[in-house]
Every structure is written in structure tokens, then in C-alpha cells.
Enzyme design. Sequence first.
Site, PDB file in Angstrom:
ATOM      1  N   CYS A 244      42.503  53.459  77.917  1.00  9.49           N
ATOM      2  CA  CYS A 244      42.526  52.021  77.603  1.00  9.49           C
ATOM      3  C   CYS A 244      43.739  51.358  78.256  1.00  9.49           C
ATOM      4  O   CYS A 244      44.849  51.890  78.197  1.00  9.49           O
ATOM      5  CB  CYS A 244      42.619  51.823  76.099  1.00  9.49           C
ATOM      6  SG  CYS A 244      41.293  52.626  75.185  1.00  9.49           S
ATOM      7  N   SER A 245      43.531  50.177  78.833  1.00  3.36           N
ATOM      8  CA  SER A 245      44.658  49.463  79.430  1.00  3.36           C
ATOM      9  C   SER A 245      45.567  48.957  78.309  1.00  3.36           C
ATOM     10  O   SER A 245      45.116  48.691  77.202  1.00  3.36           O
ATOM     11  CB  SER A 245      44.158  48.311  80.298  1.00  3.36           C
ATOM     12  OG  SER A 245      43.297  47.473  79.564  1.00  3.36           O
TER      13      SER A 245
ATOM     14  N   CYS B 246      39.817  37.934  80.696  1.00  2.00           N
ATOM     15  CA  CYS B 246      40.593  38.811  81.588  1.00  2.00           C
ATOM     16  C   CYS B 246      40.353  38.484  83.055  1.00  2.00           C
ATOM     17  O   CYS B 246      41.026  39.016  83.931  1.00  2.00           O
ATOM     18  CB  CYS B 246      40.266  40.267  81.295  1.00  2.00           C
ATOM     19  SG  CYS B 246      40.563  40.675  79.565  1.00  2.00           S
TER      20      CYS B 246
ATOM     21  N   HIS C 169      48.272  45.365  82.224  1.00  2.00           N
ATOM     22  CA  HIS C 169      47.235  44.339  82.183  1.00  2.00           C
ATOM     23  C   HIS C 169      47.711  43.077  81.465  1.00  2.00           C
ATOM     24  O   HIS C 169      47.306  42.790  80.343  1.00  2.00           O
ATOM     25  CB  HIS C 169      45.992  44.938  81.502  1.00  2.00           C
ATOM     26  CG  HIS C 169      44.807  44.029  81.429  1.00  2.00           C
ATOM     27  ND1 HIS C 169      44.587  42.992  82.316  1.00  2.00           N
ATOM     28  CD2 HIS C 169      43.751  44.007  80.563  1.00  2.00           C
ATOM     29  CE1 HIS C 169      43.452  42.378  81.989  1.00  2.00           C
ATOM     30  NE2 HIS C 169      42.939  42.976  80.927  1.00  2.00           N
TER      31      HIS C 169
END
Lengths: 376, 100
Positions: free
Chosen positions: A206-207, A82, A325
Amino acid sequence: MSIYVHGIGMTKFGKLEDKTMKDLLLEASIEALKDAGNPEVDAVFVGNFMGGSVYNQEILGAIVANDLGLGYVPTAKIEGACASGGIAFRQAILGILSGEYDTVLVAGVEKMKHVSTIEVTEAINAAMDNDSNEKHAGLTFPGFFGVLANRYFHETGATKKHLAQVALKNRENAINNPLAQFTKPATIEEIMEARMITEPLGLFDCSPTTDGAAAVVVSKNKSDIEIKSSAQASGPTQMQNAENLLSIPAVGESGRLAYEKAGLGPEDIDVVEIHDCFSMTEIISSEELGFFNRGEGYLAVEQGRTKPDGDKPINTSGGLLSKGHPIGATGVSQIYQITHQLRGTAVNQVEGAKIGLAQNLGGTGSYSTVHILERV
Amino acid sequence: MQAYQCRHCGYESLTTKYYCPKCRHTEFSKVNINETGDIYSYTTIHIAPPKFAEHAPYHVVLVQMTDRLRVTGYMNQDVNIGDRVRFKEFSEGAYVFEKV
């Protein structure tokens, strides 16, 4: 040598069925190049994590160079889970510092919404150590931050409500961001009662998975946005190896290095983008970066200090939680938001913002980059 | 239950390592550790990877085994921080724990 941001670009984040990965990559890059006044580019770095595993597409750097007619310039794809985008941005800076390049295009992209949650989960789990017993115990990325959250609650006075306040703040910020994935208002009750993903983290903690791209042009030629420092650190790749579970050493160390190189401290930062892959992560990293004392980050959220009108605004873009994301694009999109803030043209503009910080995390603390930018 | 201890600094790990992450020493000794420990933290996983989907919700626990060693494990009984647990078996690559 000083290095400057010259141009920024970003696509809409969300489920973008009609666009290919190449469409997104080129769209963001063209916008950034135009914003920079279409300079000659000496190299291209692309941040991307799962283009190979779920989209069967590599050679992203060469695609950008060819389709944008940039000539035979060197290019590379950068993978750091990420943190791929943040590391790609850093590689551009290092390339200029070395004297090899004058101007570099950095892009980040991910295409994730076309595959099932199961396939995406499998692909994301590539950022765990295969040889470890943790994957075999059924641990997931949200799971790691769930374990961390329960211990944080145990050691501080924090509760699930504080996590919800992070998610709510970032949603309220995203509502003003036309490029964000989630722009529908939410209530604290809705957030707290949402279905559980991994306790105590619910859906809003949570993304999401996201399609999208972002791009930045950096150069040694002067502009009004200077990159004051670039830093990167690595950390434990397994939860059971964390000396202090409530610390992410890669974040702390990359922050410490970035402050040292810039000759600045946390008190000098006007606006921040933190890698909030989970609501809990934003709180822990806000402590790691020295904005709040250890074990007190949740109090800052409760007091509204991290809202756009607070003394330490965090994730004015909506953050990963609500802006979205798209893994490889995230670190680059943080630079996009900080640059807008310093130019005075941002959504949720922080009045008079002069110095901004962006922190991008990979894995459960495997990688972290920190960049500090200043309006000059 | 077996673990490895760095011969130089005493760092403990579940597996032997090429280098000790604390002191970069390269020699490790096998040590037997007590099979009971305390829950340091845990989570209950509702959204699981494909291989675990049929077991959800299940618990992933972080167990304090010795002063220097925590182990990530799998449990299907409800737990809380501080609960005493025992190593039950090593199954398909996972340390499985049960309540004492």
C-alpha cells in the site's frame, strides 16, 4: 500544435513537518521555473485533493501567482482525487492548445502527515460515492484492490509473492532516489510477512501518506522534450458496477486514446511511470496499457521485465509505493521522473530512453490520465 | 431482495438510476432477486475506517447475485471465492450476508 516541457521541480517526499503546504508548492514551482529559464507564465494550474479538508487551505493557484510575482494571470486548483496532478497537467496542455496561453506553470501538492490516520482515511474516502452501499459495508480504497487481488489470484497463477516482487522492485528503485520517502532496503520475506492492511495486501503493498510537491513548466515554444499526447478517461465509481473486476476501463481507455493521438503503441514506450497506489494496481494497469497480456502482468514482474534493466521499466522513481504519494503532487511528479529519463539525468536511468509514458489514477478507477513524452 | 432492471437492455442495478449506464434509457422496473449468491471475491479488512474500527478484522464481499448483478456486502464469517451466501439483512446502509 506541439507542446513541450521546459522545466521541472520536485521537493523531497516524506514527513516534512517544518514546511507548510505553501512552502512545498513554492519550492517545487521555483525549481521548475528556474529550470525553464524563468519564462513569462500565462496561467497556473495546481493539482490538490485535500488541502481544504485537512489543511484548511484553498486558493492555491492565486497563492502561487502572487508569491512568485507572476502577475494577474488566471489560475485554478484542479481536483480529481489521486489523479489531480495528471488532470492539472492536462488542463495546462488544453489551455495552450486552445490558443489562450503560450506558457503554463503546473504544480501539484499535498500535506497529509500532520493529521491522524483516521482523519486522512476519512478525507480520502471523499473519493467514494457517498450514496452507495459500498462505503457502508466498510469498503476502503485498499479494500477494493484487496478484493481485486483475490480474484486475480483465483483466475491467474499469481500469488502474494508476485505482489511482493512489485513492492520490492519499487523499493530498490527508491533507494537510488534521494527525493523518495522510503530509501531503506527491504527483503522479500519482510514484505511478505508485514502486517496485513486488507488481505492479501500488507503494509508494503500500500502506498503511504506523504507530504510533497512537484511542478512542471509547459510551453508551445520548442524544447527537447515534446508532449506527444494527453488523454483522460472516466470509469465506474463503484466496485459492484465493474463489468470485469480485473479491468480498470479508465486506464485502458486513456491509454488507447494516448497511443492513438501519438501514433504510437505500447511497444514504442521505453520507460513508464504507472500509478501503483497498490502493488496489485501496477500489475493490472500494466496489462490495461497493453505492455503485457491480460492475466500475465504478474509473470512480467516475476521475470524482471519491469526492472530498470528490463524491456519495460516501470516506476524507476520508486513509484507511489516507495517514492511516496502526496496525492495532488503524484501525477506531476511522474512527469518529473519521465522528463529526467528522457533528458538522460534520471535516478535508475534507462539507457537511451527516448519515449516515456505516465499514467495517473484517481479513485478506484474513476479517473485516469495518460501522457506520452518524447525526446526530440 | 429488490433490484432494478433497465426496461430497454436489462441492465440490473441495486438502485434506480436516472440513466441506464449501458443504453441511457431512463425507465427501470423493480425486480425481486433470489437472496442467495456466490462469493465472486472478497477481502479481509484489518485497517478500517473509524466507524468500522471495532469490527475489524471483517470481510467485504462481492457477491454474484444474478448473471448481471454483483453486490458489495459485509460479512463477519470467513469466506472463500465460490462459497454460497445468503442476504441476511440491510443494516445501516449495508447489505449483510451470511453463509448458507
